[in-house]
Design a protein around this motif. Sequence first.
Motif, PDB file in Angstrom:
ATOM      1  N   LEU A 117       8.031  12.777  25.478  1.00 40.59           N
ATOM      2  CA  LEU A 117       8.168  13.294  26.837  1.00 40.59           C
ATOM      3  C   LEU A 117       6.819  13.552  27.501  1.00 40.59           C
ATOM      4  O   LEU A 117       6.764  13.854  28.694  1.00 40.59           O
ATOM      5  N   TYR A 156       7.175  21.057  22.734  1.00 41.75           N
ATOM      6  CA  TYR A 156       6.696  20.635  24.055  1.00 41.75           C
ATOM      7  C   TYR A 156       5.836  21.737  24.681  1.00 41.75           C
ATOM      8  O   TYR A 156       4.738  21.478  25.191  1.00 41.75           O
ATOM      9  N   GLU A 165      17.467  20.693  20.824  1.00 41.93           N
ATOM     10  CA  GLU A 165      16.773  20.917  22.090  1.00 41.93           C
ATOM     11  C   GLU A 165      15.799  22.100  21.980  1.00 41.93           C
ATOM     12  O   GLU A 165      14.726  22.093  22.589  1.00 41.93           O
ATOM     13  N   SER A 186       9.149  15.702  21.101  1.00 36.48           N
ATOM     14  CA  SER A 186       8.502  16.136  22.343  1.00 36.48           C
ATOM     15  C   SER A 186       7.397  15.177  22.760  1.00 36.48           C
ATOM     16  O   SER A 186       7.108  15.034  23.954  1.00 36.48           O
ATOM     17  N   ARG A 236      12.669  20.803  20.205  1.00 38.80           N
ATOM     18  CA  ARG A 236      11.922  19.917  21.104  1.00 38.80           C
ATOM     19  C   ARG A 236      11.184  20.723  22.176  1.00 38.80           C
ATOM     20  O   ARG A 236      10.021  20.475  22.479  1.00 38.80           O
ATOM     21  N   GLN A 237      11.866  21.706  22.743  1.00 44.03           N
ATOM     22  CA  GLN A 237      11.247  22.528  23.784  1.00 44.03           C
ATOM     23  C   GLN A 237      10.091  23.352  23.219  1.00 44.03           C
ATOM     24  O   GLN A 237       9.063  23.514  23.875  1.00 44.03           O
ATOM     25  N   ARG A 247       3.259  12.379  28.739  1.00 43.11           N
ATOM     26  CA  ARG A 247       2.427  11.252  29.131  1.00 43.11           C
ATOM     27  C   ARG A 247       1.068  11.794  29.600  1.00 43.11           C
ATOM     28  O   ARG A 247       0.984  12.447  30.634  1.00 43.11           O
TER      29      ARG A 247
END
Length: 551
Positions: free
Chosen positions: A176, A141, A134, A173, A137-138, A178
């Motif tokens: 997530l 992102y 996580e 990421s 990924r964060q 769009r």
Amino acid sequence: MKVYEALAEAFVREGTTDVFGMMGDANMHWMAALADRGVRLYEVRHEGSGLGMADGWARGSGQPGVVTTTSGPGVSQLATSMLCASRARTPLVAFCGETPLGDEGATQYLDQRRFAAAIECEFLQVTRPENANETVRQAFYLARTTSRPVMISAPFDVQVAELDDDEEEYVPSTALIRTQRLLPDPAAVQDAAALVADAKRVVVIAGRGARRAGAGEEILALQQQTGALLATTLQAKNWLCDRTDFHVGLSGLFGDKASMELLQEADCVIAVGASLNHYTIESGYLYPEAKYIQIDTAPHLVMGNGRIADCYLQADAVTGLGELTRTLADRSVRLEGYHTDTVRRHLTARLAEPEEYVNEPGRLDPREAIRILDDELPGEMGLVLGSGHQTDFGTMLFQRSRDVLSNYGMFGAIGQAPLIALGQLIAHGSKPGFVVEGDASFLMHLPEFETAVRYQVPLLVVVMNDQGLGAEYHKARAKGLDPELATIPTPELGTVAQALGGAGATVRTPQQLRDALAEYVHTPRPTVIDVRITREVLSTPYRRIQYGEDV
């Protein structure tokens, strides 16, 4: 599976292919796991240099760059390069090892959270095995969505802990995010069209955002419809200059006098993906009578004159321009504006060479050196411009349409441009490219030329060498101080480059420069050309700032 293996796998799933940095106790396991997964590791000579290369890689690829350091001093070495990347809004992830969690007595202990805040990057910490994925990924992102650097601090004891192999499959990421085009408010488009319809002389300023959005065709269509002059910001230098006769080059401090004379007549300025900072609009003095229309994805921007635009369209460049052009057509608005033979001749004259160059034995006039570079190096070769007084000549005089990246104004730090250029070339598949930098700037990170040699990256470093701190030399002279205090003799940098395993030449005449460039073009490899330049030529921006003169 060890946590460091999971962390490495997560980086690979995020698209990491190249990592820059130095190995130490607190990141070596993670680096080994990356190598096992086919990631290319570039060992550098200084951690800050690695971050500079990751910065350039990100700017060249459009994806987050990755740098790595060990704990403590490895992290603290990142300071200047991290600030530069933050000010440039570069998406970047720094994987930083950390001493064991809670061990403040460790030799390399550093409160990395507080340090990250001071150098303007986001901070995330891997506090336990379960949050490893996580955290990665964060980090990616945040880097992608906020366009800024993020530090992952990974304590060594957590890295070597076991992680349950039953963890769910990693979701990157990108899954997530769009993205969709930002549509402008129809009422605002009508307001913008009304401002253009009432105008007689329109200027379109294209910035980095417009270039990144690929809005070239839309800009040219609007320019044709409105009879506009096309100018760019420094970060979009020379973009589209080969597509229109009515390109005036840079808007602002680095613009030439002939162009400024035209720009000052504008009664409407349309900025696309450009923040209109005080450099671009000369704090408002460059466009004294103009109404401003601004198209940008940001919710709102305050311009360099402390004002807001008369009409602000929050939209992506392609859509915003398309809607404005369509609305103008619906209103049957078509302006002649600046598109006259008189203006065309005026713009052609601005590119004329000086009547004569300064003739100092053993030193070139920097203006002549830049023109030779522009003529001799193919347009497909990308250019990175550095910092300091010498950069002004290239910023103003490079005219060929090529990919130009400027590091000017990014924290005002010298020495970053060769690092950025090296990373950018790697992102471009090690195609030939060049950087123009000063002698003090180049020597600041001289060991990284050996890095270019080691990995056979065909970077051409053109050192505009006045044997001193050029900016300080001219400022000291203007302020009545002793300019000789800013002079620093340098060795033959061409010979130094050869000693480091690359090619090199020190040139003192125009023909020697042409010959050295021809050799590089024929056989691209890591090369330094030490161009000895006179100190007797003051750049136009410095004349304006220090003496209130214009030429």
